[in-house]
Motif scaffolding. Structure first.
Motif, PDB file in Angstrom:
ATOM      1  N   PRO A 303       0.827  -1.206   0.000  1.00 29.52           N
ATOM      2  CA  PRO A 303       0.000   0.000   0.000  1.00 29.52           C
ATOM      3  C   PRO A 303       0.861   1.256   0.000  1.00 29.52           C
ATOM      4  O   PRO A 303       1.877   1.330   0.703  1.00 29.52           O
ATOM      5  CB  PRO A 303      -0.793  -0.115   1.305  1.00 29.52           C
ATOM      6  CG  PRO A 303       0.062  -0.961   2.191  1.00 29.52           C
ATOM      7  CD  PRO A 303       0.755  -1.938   1.279  1.00 29.52           C
ATOM      8  N   THR A 306      -1.479   4.539   3.987  1.00 28.43           N
ATOM      9  CA  THR A 306      -2.109   3.821   5.098  1.00 28.43           C
ATOM     10  C   THR A 306      -2.703   4.844   6.045  1.00 28.43           C
ATOM     11  O   THR A 306      -1.977   5.678   6.594  1.00 28.43           O
ATOM     12  CB  THR A 306      -1.096   2.944   5.846  1.00 28.43           C
ATOM     13  OG1 THR A 306      -0.575   1.953   4.959  1.00 28.43           O
ATOM     14  CG2 THR A 306      -1.765   2.247   7.033  1.00 28.43           C
ATOM     15  N   TRP A 308      -4.877   5.226   9.513  1.00 30.38           N
ATOM     16  CA  TRP A 308      -5.038   4.320  10.639  1.00 30.38           C
ATOM     17  C   TRP A 308      -5.458   5.044  11.921  1.00 30.38           C
ATOM     18  O   TRP A 308      -5.313   6.260  12.052  1.00 30.38           O
ATOM     19  CB  TRP A 308      -3.735   3.563  10.901  1.00 30.38           C
ATOM     20  CG  TRP A 308      -2.578   4.472  11.256  1.00 30.38           C
ATOM     21  CD1 TRP A 308      -1.747   5.135  10.392  1.00 30.38           C
ATOM     22  CD2 TRP A 308      -2.152   4.856  12.572  1.00 30.38           C
ATOM     23  NE1 TRP A 308      -0.833   5.896  11.081  1.00 30.38           N
ATOM     24  CE2 TRP A 308      -1.056   5.745  12.426  1.00 30.38           C
ATOM     25  CE3 TRP A 308      -2.586   4.537  13.856  1.00 30.38           C
ATOM     26  CZ2 TRP A 308      -0.389   6.307  13.513  1.00 30.38           C
ATOM     27  CZ3 TRP A 308      -1.933   5.103  14.951  1.00 30.38           C
ATOM     28  CH2 TRP A 308      -0.844   5.969  14.759  1.00 30.38           C
ATOM     29  N   GLN A 319      -7.480   0.171   9.897  1.00 34.13           N
ATOM     30  CA  GLN A 319      -6.682   0.799   8.857  1.00 34.13           C
ATOM     31  C   GLN A 319      -7.401   0.757   7.510  1.00 34.13           C
ATOM     32  O   GLN A 319      -8.141  -0.175   7.211  1.00 34.13           O
ATOM     33  CB  GLN A 319      -5.303   0.174   8.739  1.00 34.13           C
ATOM     34  CG  GLN A 319      -5.263  -1.252   8.245  1.00 34.13           C
ATOM     35  CD  GLN A 319      -3.841  -1.772   8.079  1.00 34.13           C
ATOM     36  OE1 GLN A 319      -2.880  -1.146   8.499  1.00 34.13           O
ATOM     37  NE2 GLN A 319      -3.711  -2.931   7.451  1.00 34.13           N
ATOM     38  N   GLN A 321      -6.251   1.388   3.415  1.00 30.49           N
ATOM     39  CA  GLN A 321      -5.062   1.501   2.581  1.00 30.49           C
ATOM     40  C   GLN A 321      -5.432   1.768   1.128  1.00 30.49           C
ATOM     41  O   GLN A 321      -6.468   1.306   0.643  1.00 30.49           O
ATOM     42  CB  GLN A 321      -4.215   0.229   2.701  1.00 30.49           C
ATOM     43  CG  GLN A 321      -3.688   0.019   4.118  1.00 30.49           C
ATOM     44  CD  GLN A 321      -2.801  -1.203   4.249  1.00 30.49           C
ATOM     45  OE1 GLN A 321      -3.105  -2.254   3.718  1.00 30.49           O
ATOM     46  NE2 GLN A 321      -1.699  -1.070   4.988  1.00 30.49           N
TER      47      GLN A 321
END
Length: 379
Positions: A303, A306, A308, A319, A321
């Motif tokens: 990815p 990200t 998160w 998360q 991505q």
């Protein structure tokens, strides 16, 4: 160049009976170091799988080699070493195919039992204090930054999306999965029902034409707050996904445009090797990470973005991505929600005052759903 370590025998079936006590201590010490490296963020896990006997994974040490891991708990070992993450990931996918899942594996029974034991000790110590209340206090709701919010109802969100989008047609090829296709056949949303909180239940993909290779894709776990998923779906539903895209060699200007809402909101900006990160201010942890290496590789299993919330980027509660070609507008819309959004969270009053603390229970380990990969060519 790969350096293979012989692991043809099965650790799960042979609990080190051929080793003496000192050798067992050495193996266990190596397994503990791997665990500590993952917990500290020194070793980032990209993918995991179950090989029929035990858990396997692939990860990369910061500023060092990439490795394959084999085994669980005190039996976990490094089974192979690679010069680059791309080489390690490609070989991992070749070895384990459809069993491959993104991110680190869910905690083992032993890890969960350890967490529960530590929690029980902490709870017991608190209960023995003179000021501890005799009765547990009722849970309440508090408003928190969106990255710290409870997941919400993903089933209802997906139902609302389908009901409000006449240009999308749904079908359910499996009982556990529903897929929605845009009438142009260039956008696709896949929703997996009844997944564990750490499992992926959203996969979104865009194609330039109905018969072209995949342009970009996104995945999100079932514990992702619905407001974040809604920001993703709203941009997709507006068909604002073929605009300016972040090229494999993303410029500073493109990255700055995508993350401007975070900078305007005072998020902490840092650079660590290949990673550019934005960390949320305040006590609730969350962030956005851009992987410069992933942005330049042709392997979209890594990815590029990200997003998160939770303990850290390598130990998230949730998360989302995005791959390398995700459009600037999409990243920016999610960044706006991260910077400005709020959500609700169930909490309970602390024993010694009015402050609220989140009720957190160990996450259950759910069986991985059957692999449902989006095609990389026309359907």
């Amino acid at each position: 160049m790969q350096e293979e370590i012989d692991t043809e025998w099965t650790w799960a079936d042979h609990p080190m009976t051929w080793l003496d006590r000192d050798e067992i201590r050495l193996v266990s010490a190596d397994a503990q170091k791997i665990h500590d490296d993952i917990a500290s963020g020194l070793l980032v896990i990209h993918l995991h799988a179950h090989d029929g006997h035990t858990t396997v994974a692939v990860g990369t040490y910061r500023h060092a080699d990439s490795v394959h891991l084999h085994g669980e708990n005190h039996l976990r070992v490094v089974s192979g070493s690679y010069d680059t993450p791309g080489e390690a990931i490609a070989d991992f996918e070749r070895l384990y195919g459809d069993a491959v899942r993104p991110g680190p594996p869910p905690p083992t029974d032993t890890e969960q039992q350890t967490t529960q034991a530590l929690t029980a000790l902490s709870t017991s110590a608190s209960a023995n204090t003179p000021d501890a209340p005799a009765e547990p206090q009722a849970a309440k709701t508090e408003w928190v930054p969106v990255h710290a919010a409870d997941p919400g109802d993903h089933e209802a969100l997906f139902k609302d999306f389908l009901n409000s989008q006449p240009a999308w047609e749904k079908y359910r090829p499996y009982d556990e999965t529903t897929i929605a296709n845009h009438e142009s056949l260039t956008l696709r949303v896949e929703f997996a029902h009844e997944t564990g909180p750490r499992d992926i239940n959203w996969t979104v993909a865009a194609y330039e034409t109905p018969v072209s290779d995949r342009l970009w894709h996104s995945t999100a776990t079932a514990s992702t707050p619905t407001a974040i998923i809604s920001a993703l779906l709203d941009t997709v539903a507006a068909e604002n996904v073929w605009g300016p895209r972040l090229s494999p060699r993303a410029t500073e200007a493109a990255i700055a445009a995508a993350t401007r809402p975070l900078a305007d909101a005072g998020w902490k900006h840092s650079i660590d090797g290949r990673y550019i990160s934005w960390q949320a201010p305040g006590p609730e942890k969350g962030g956005v990470q851009f992987d410069a290496f992933a942005a330049q590789t042709t392997n979209d299993s890594l990815p590029t973005w990200t997003i998160w919330g939770g303990h850290a980027v390598h130990q998230p509660t949730w998360q989302l991505q995005l791959s390398a070609h995700a459009p600037t507008s999409l990243v920016q819309d999610i960044a706006i929600e991260m910077a400005e959004g709020q959500g609700s969270r169930r909490a309970r009053p602390a024993a010694d005052g009015p402050a609220l603390h989140t009720v957190q229970a160990p996450a259950p380990v759910a069986a991985s759903p059957p692999a449902t990969h989006l095609p990389t060519h026309g359907r």
